[in-house]
Design a protein around this motif. Structure first.
Motif, mmCIF file in Angstrom:
data_model
loop_
_atom_site.group_PDB
_atom_site.id
_atom_site.type_symbol
_atom_site.label_atom_id
_atom_site.label_comp_id
_atom_site.label_asym_id
_atom_site.label_seq_id
_atom_site.Cartn_x
_atom_site.Cartn_y
_atom_site.Cartn_z
ATOM 1 N N ALA A 130 -7.590 12.690 4.674
ATOM 2 C CA ALA A 130 -8.703 13.451 4.125
ATOM 3 C C ALA A 130 -10.046 12.451 3.998
ATOM 4 N N TYR A 131 -9.684 11.190 3.621
ATOM 5 C CA TYR A 131 -10.674 10.174 3.706
ATOM 6 C C TYR A 131 -11.572 9.923 4.972
ATOM 7 N N LEU A 132 -10.724 10.109 6.234
ATOM 8 C CA LEU A 132 -11.420 9.885 7.519
ATOM 9 C C LEU A 132 -12.246 11.315 7.813
ATOM 10 N N LEU A 133 -11.740 12.480 7.312
ATOM 11 C CA LEU A 133 -12.584 13.406 7.404
ATOM 12 C C LEU A 133 -13.924 13.465 6.758
ATOM 13 N N ARG A 134 -13.834 12.652 5.839
ATOM 14 C CA ARG A 134 -15.043 12.744 4.784
ATOM 15 C C ARG A 134 -15.901 11.430 5.125
#
Length: 472
Positions: free
Chosen positions: A192-196
């Motif tokens: 989720a962090y990488l997507l954001r």
């Protein structure tokens, strides 16, 4: 200081008592720093004249304040001390119970973990203190070793393999507090962090921050978009309006916007001007009430901002403030009650508030005439106003209310008598003077009309027995 006390030289030749249980069960497993902190703290407990604070404590042991705090947290986990206060630091020593077994973390339990962790940080040697910190975090929060290794890798990729262990520990504690404990959960969080990442990078750039996004940034972003409900584009717009700052500053700004019901880009754009007007309005209202506040932040947050969000304009609020001043209800709390009453009643805006006061004034005049007709020489009271409200709810005209007042003139209790008369008329459906068959008269049986049926006490008692409950 007490009347008599030891000198520092005398204390130096005295003794500090240490329980053997500490030496047998706790000392072998503890780090050197932890032992130093425990023993020196025990020495201070037994020599109360040495009154020093955390900074002096740390200086004496040639440790940092953070290292001292960590040591006391370590002993608190074993039940040897309790931290009474974090700021300022206050620690109370506890007796070592005979049945209490220390929570020992055996290094062999994490043998595979230590080997893998060292491989993730080839740029430096991981010291026992650091491993003990990792072991402790895993034990306290229940984080799986494989998940903790993923956290170490994430931190090393972000900061480099020479990263300090306190940062890794802080990230792990954040994950633990949010119940992200297994490899699967950590992978989902990092995904989720990488997507954001791209959105977070834009935010950092807008705030003139030259660093890579971190998990804390994602936590903020999730708060703004999921809890507060802002669109990512709106968050970025808010960041650009700040131009420079930190994620914490942006969080404070968005929380302020949320409290003021400012949600769209257009509203944010005009917010600076709106904020200025809110503070100017706060000054005017305080002046009208005759009160003074050195700082206006709380006044704006708790009063003027919510009032304008209700739809009240400056003219109507100053009118209400003037009323509060004249009626000696000149506090912001009292004015807030009145504003909320108007809002609940749908009386919003200067014209509506003015019309309400005009109606109140007309009611006062009418009540004065009603009391005069009933032979009462006093000003209307809150009870009179409640009665008038009830009589109107019974659909009686002012003409009929005045007629009841005339009939009540000369009675011992004119207003209660009016209630009885109007209540009787309501029951018989009499709503005009033409319908009145005769004036009410008083008898032993109570107020009644000619041709009206009279009930005996026995009959009324029987009616009460037959009715289970009055529906209100």
């Amino acid at each position: 200081m007490s009347f008599c006390s030891y000198s520092k030289e005398f204390a130096a030749v005295n003794f500090t008592n240490v329980e053997n249980a500490y030496i047998y069960d706790y000392l072998p497993e503890a780090t050197g720093n932890a032992v130093k902190v425990y023993l020196y703290g025990l020495f201070l407990c037994q020599n109360a004249d040495f009154d020093i604070d955390l900074a002096a404590f740390a200086k004496e042991l040639k440790l940092t304040e953070s290292e001292v705090k960590d040591a006391f947290v370590y002993w608190e986990e074993f039940g040897l001390v309790t931290i009474v206060s974090e700021e300022p630091l206050s620690v109370k020593y506890l007796p070592i119970g005979t049945n209490v077994k220390p929570r020992k973390i055996k290094p062999e339990k994490y043998a595979a973990f230590t080997e893998s962790a060292q491989a993730l940080l080839p740029g430096r040697m991981i010291q026992p203190t650091e491993f003990n910190e990792y072991f402790s975090v895993m034990e306290i929060y229940g984080i799986k070793p494989e998940a903790f290794l993923m956290i170490i890798k994430y931190c090393a990729d972000l900061k480099g393999d020479d990263i300090g262990y306190r940062y890794i520990s802080a990230v792990a504690k954040d994950f633990g507090a949010r119940k992200i404990l297994t490899p699967e959960q950590v992978e989902k969080e990092l995904s989720a962090y990488l997507l954001r990442t791209s959105e977070l990078e834009k935010l950092l750039k807008a705030l003139s921050l030259r660093r890579k996004p971190e998990i804390d940034d994602l936590n903020y972003f999730n708060k703004w978009t999921k809890e507060l409900g802002y669109e990512p584009e709106t968050v970025l717009f808010a960041a650009k309006s700040l131009k420079k700052g930190s994620m914490k500053k942006l969080d404070e700004f968005l929380s302020e916007l949320y409290a003021r019901k400012v949600f769209s880009k257009k509203e944010i754009e005009s917010y600076a001007d709106t904020k200025k007007k809110l503070y100017e309005l706060a000054v005017k209202i305080n002046k009208a009430l005759g009160v003074y506040y050195e700082t206006l932040d709380a006044v704006v947050d708790n009063y003027t901002a919510p009032w304008t969000a209700f739809g009240f304009d400056e003219e109507s609020l100053l009118f209400i403030a003037n009323y509060c001043f004249k009626k000696r209800r000149n506090t912001l709390e009292n004015m807030d009650e009145i504003v909320k009453f108007f809002h609940k009643s749908g009386v919003i805006g200067y014209d509506a508030v003015a019309e309400y006061f005009v109606a109140l004034s007309e009611d006062e005049k009418f009540l004065s005439s009603v009391l005069a007709e009933a032979g009462i020489s006093r000003k209307p009271t809150a009870w009179d106003r409640e009665n008038l409200k009830q009589w109107r709810a019974w659909n009686f005209s002012e003409e009929m209310i005045l007629e009841a007042a005339r009939l009540a003139a000369g009675k011992n209790g004119p207003v209660p008598y009016m209630n009885a008369v109007l209540g009787a008329w309501k029951q018989k459906g009499i709503y005009s003077k033409e319908q009145i068959e005769s004036a009410p008269t008083k008898s032993a049986g109570g107020t009644h009309f000619k041709n009206e049926r009279a009930y005996t006490k026995e009959q009324l008692d029987k009616l009460i027995d037959d009715i289970d409950e009055i529906e209100i």
